[in-house]
Motif scaffolding. Structure first.
Motif, PDB file in Angstrom:
ATOM      1  N   SER A 158      19.535  -0.308   1.770  1.00 44.24           N
ATOM      2  CA  SER A 158      19.216  -0.124   3.186  1.00 44.24           C
ATOM      3  C   SER A 158      17.688  -0.070   3.302  1.00 44.24           C
ATOM      4  O   SER A 158      17.000   0.118   2.294  1.00 44.24           O
ATOM      5  N   PRO A 159      17.143  -0.200   4.511  1.00 44.12           N
ATOM      6  CA  PRO A 159      15.685  -0.064   4.664  1.00 44.12           C
ATOM      7  C   PRO A 159      15.166   1.292   4.163  1.00 44.12           C
ATOM      8  O   PRO A 159      14.108   1.364   3.543  1.00 44.12           O
ATOM      9  N   GLY A 165      12.455   1.703   1.230  1.00 44.81           N
ATOM     10  CA  GLY A 165      11.228   2.466   1.453  1.00 44.81           C
ATOM     11  C   GLY A 165      11.052   3.559   0.422  1.00 44.81           C
ATOM     12  O   GLY A 165       9.932   3.842  -0.029  1.00 44.81           O
ATOM     13  N   ALA A 166      12.153   4.181   0.031  1.00 43.12           N
ATOM     14  CA  ALA A 166      12.105   5.274  -0.951  1.00 43.12           C
ATOM     15  C   ALA A 166      11.586   4.810  -2.311  1.00 43.12           C
ATOM     16  O   ALA A 166      11.059   5.615  -3.083  1.00 43.12           O
ATOM     17  N   LEU A 167      11.692   3.510  -2.614  1.00 40.58           N
ATOM     18  CA  LEU A 167      11.169   2.985  -3.874  1.00 40.58           C
ATOM     19  C   LEU A 167       9.651   3.161  -3.965  1.00 40.58           C
ATOM     20  O   LEU A 167       9.080   3.158  -5.054  1.00 40.58           O
ATOM     21  N   PHE A 168       8.983   3.313  -2.811  1.00 40.21           N
ATOM     22  CA  PHE A 168       7.528   3.437  -2.759  1.00 40.21           C
ATOM     23  C   PHE A 168       7.083   4.879  -2.511  1.00 40.21           C
ATOM     24  O   PHE A 168       5.891   5.153  -2.417  1.00 40.21           O
ATOM     25  N   GLU A 169       8.035   5.769  -2.422  1.00 40.58           N
ATOM     26  CA  GLU A 169       7.784   7.162  -2.050  1.00 40.58           C
ATOM     27  C   GLU A 169       6.856   7.893  -3.026  1.00 40.58           C
ATOM     28  O   GLU A 169       6.000   8.666  -2.607  1.00 40.58           O
ATOM     29  N   LYS A 170       7.000   7.668  -4.309  1.00 42.25           N
ATOM     30  CA  LYS A 170       6.225   8.419  -5.304  1.00 42.25           C
ATOM     31  C   LYS A 170       4.887   7.764  -5.653  1.00 42.25           C
ATOM     32  O   LYS A 170       4.138   8.283  -6.465  1.00 42.25           O
ATOM     33  N   ARG A 171       4.599   6.641  -5.037  1.00 41.87           N
ATOM     34  CA  ARG A 171       3.327   5.957  -5.289  1.00 41.87           C
ATOM     35  C   ARG A 171       2.258   6.509  -4.350  1.00 41.87           C
ATOM     36  O   ARG A 171       2.563   7.004  -3.269  1.00 41.87           O
ATOM     37  N   GLU A 172       1.020   6.382  -4.751  1.00 41.25           N
ATOM     38  CA  GLU A 172      -0.081   6.879  -3.933  1.00 41.25           C
ATOM     39  C   GLU A 172      -0.250   6.008  -2.681  1.00 41.25           C
ATOM     40  O   GLU A 172      -0.429   4.794  -2.771  1.00 41.25           O
ATOM     41  N   TYR A 193       0.808  -1.220   0.000  1.00 39.31           N
ATOM     42  CA  TYR A 193       0.000   0.000   0.000  1.00 39.31           C
ATOM     43  C   TYR A 193       0.846   1.278   0.000  1.00 39.31           C
ATOM     44  O   TYR A 193       0.361   2.352   0.293  1.00 39.31           O
ATOM     45  N   SER A 194       2.140   1.118  -0.325  1.00 35.15           N
ATOM     46  CA  SER A 194       3.061   2.240  -0.533  1.00 35.15           C
ATOM     47  C   SER A 194       3.206   3.163   0.679  1.00 35.15           C
ATOM     48  O   SER A 194       3.027   4.380   0.581  1.00 35.15           O
ATOM     49  N   TYR A 195       3.541   2.567   1.813  1.00 31.80           N
ATOM     50  CA  TYR A 195       3.826   3.322   3.031  1.00 31.80           C
ATOM     51  C   TYR A 195       5.305   3.150   3.385  1.00 31.80           C
ATOM     52  O   TYR A 195       5.674   2.211   4.104  1.00 31.80           O
ATOM     53  N   PRO A 196       6.192   4.027   2.887  1.00 32.07           N
ATOM     54  CA  PRO A 196       7.627   3.874   3.147  1.00 32.07           C
ATOM     55  C   PRO A 196       7.982   3.784   4.634  1.00 32.07           C
ATOM     56  O   PRO A 196       8.824   2.966   5.023  1.00 32.07           O
ATOM     57  N   LYS A 197       7.372   4.614   5.468  1.00 33.46           N
ATOM     58  CA  LYS A 197       7.708   4.614   6.906  1.00 33.46           C
ATOM     59  C   LYS A 197       7.282   3.308   7.571  1.00 33.46           C
ATOM     60  O   LYS A 197       7.953   2.829   8.489  1.00 33.46           O
ATOM     61  N   LEU A 198       6.175   2.718   7.122  1.00 39.92           N
ATOM     62  CA  LEU A 198       5.731   1.429   7.673  1.00 39.92           C
ATOM     63  C   LEU A 198       6.725   0.335   7.292  1.00 39.92           C
ATOM     64  O   LEU A 198       7.068  -0.513   8.114  1.00 39.92           O
ATOM     65  N   ILE A 199       7.203   0.387   6.054  1.00 41.53           N
ATOM     66  CA  ILE A 199       8.223  -0.569   5.610  1.00 41.53           C
ATOM     67  C   ILE A 199       9.460  -0.433   6.504  1.00 41.53           C
ATOM     68  O   ILE A 199       9.945  -1.423   7.066  1.00 41.53           O
ATOM     69  N   GLU A 200       9.949   0.787   6.637  1.00 39.19           N
ATOM     70  CA  GLU A 200      11.157   1.040   7.428  1.00 39.19           C
ATOM     71  C   GLU A 200      10.996   0.594   8.878  1.00 39.19           C
ATOM     72  O   GLU A 200      11.951   0.125   9.490  1.00 39.19           O
ATOM     73  N   SER A 201       9.794   0.725   9.433  1.00 35.35           N
ATOM     74  CA  SER A 201       9.560   0.378  10.838  1.00 35.35           C
ATOM     75  C   SER A 201       9.739  -1.110  11.115  1.00 35.35           C
ATOM     76  O   SER A 201       9.959  -1.506  12.257  1.00 35.35           O
ATOM     77  N   ALA A 202       9.652  -1.937  10.087  1.00 36.26           N
ATOM     78  CA  ALA A 202       9.825  -3.380  10.262  1.00 36.26           C
ATOM     79  C   ALA A 202      11.300  -3.785  10.364  1.00 36.26           C
ATOM     80  O   ALA A 202      11.618  -4.865  10.841  1.00 36.26           O
TER      81      ALA A 202
END
Length: 141
Positions: free
Chosen positions: A68-69, A73-80, A39-48
């Protein structure tokens, strides 16, 4: 004798409950990664992840792609955010040994005809399970 059977039964139940609790906590950590990347939540990815974790990924024409995490996460940054992006994740196995664990997940992206197997190493740090390493391989039919 009856006392020992009762004591053994209680000990077994306690150990079983402890293991389930650890496995549930690991599942929650893995689901943060899966939900964050679906669902394109970079911070949620990083939190894992443990912030200094290494992700060893698959990329076309590249033997190994190390991120790196934060970079992942940045790969999902530009997605809705909050919109399902077509990535399905399913936890296949979890193996816990004290404060370390190994897990395996299947990640599929049907619209791109892609299937990945992710292997995770996790460690319990300051009472919370974190992914300390991830390796992914693309499965080709």
């Amino acid at each position: 004798m009856k006392k020992y059977i009762t004591l053994f039964s209680l000990l077994f139940i306690t150990i079983t409950l402890f293991s389930q609790t650890e496995e549930q906590q690991i599942t929650e950590t893995l689901n943060r990664y899966i939900q964050g990347s679906s669902y394109s939540y970079p911070k949620l990815i990083e939190s894992a992840f443990y912030e200094e974790a290494s992700l060893f990924l698959s990329k076309k024409d590249q033997e190994i792609w190390l991120l790196s995490p934060k970079e992942y996460g940045a790969l999902f940054e530009k997605r809705e955010r909050g919109v399902f992006n077509g990535r399905y994740g399913k936890i296949l196995t979890i193996d816990v040994s004290n404060n370390i664990a190994m897990a395996k997940a299947e990640i599929s992206i049907p619209k791109s005809n892609m299937l990945f197997i992710d292997i995770f190493l996790l460690k319990k740090l300051e009472g919370k399970w974190k992914i300390i390493s991830k390796a992914a391989a693309q499965i080709v039919d």
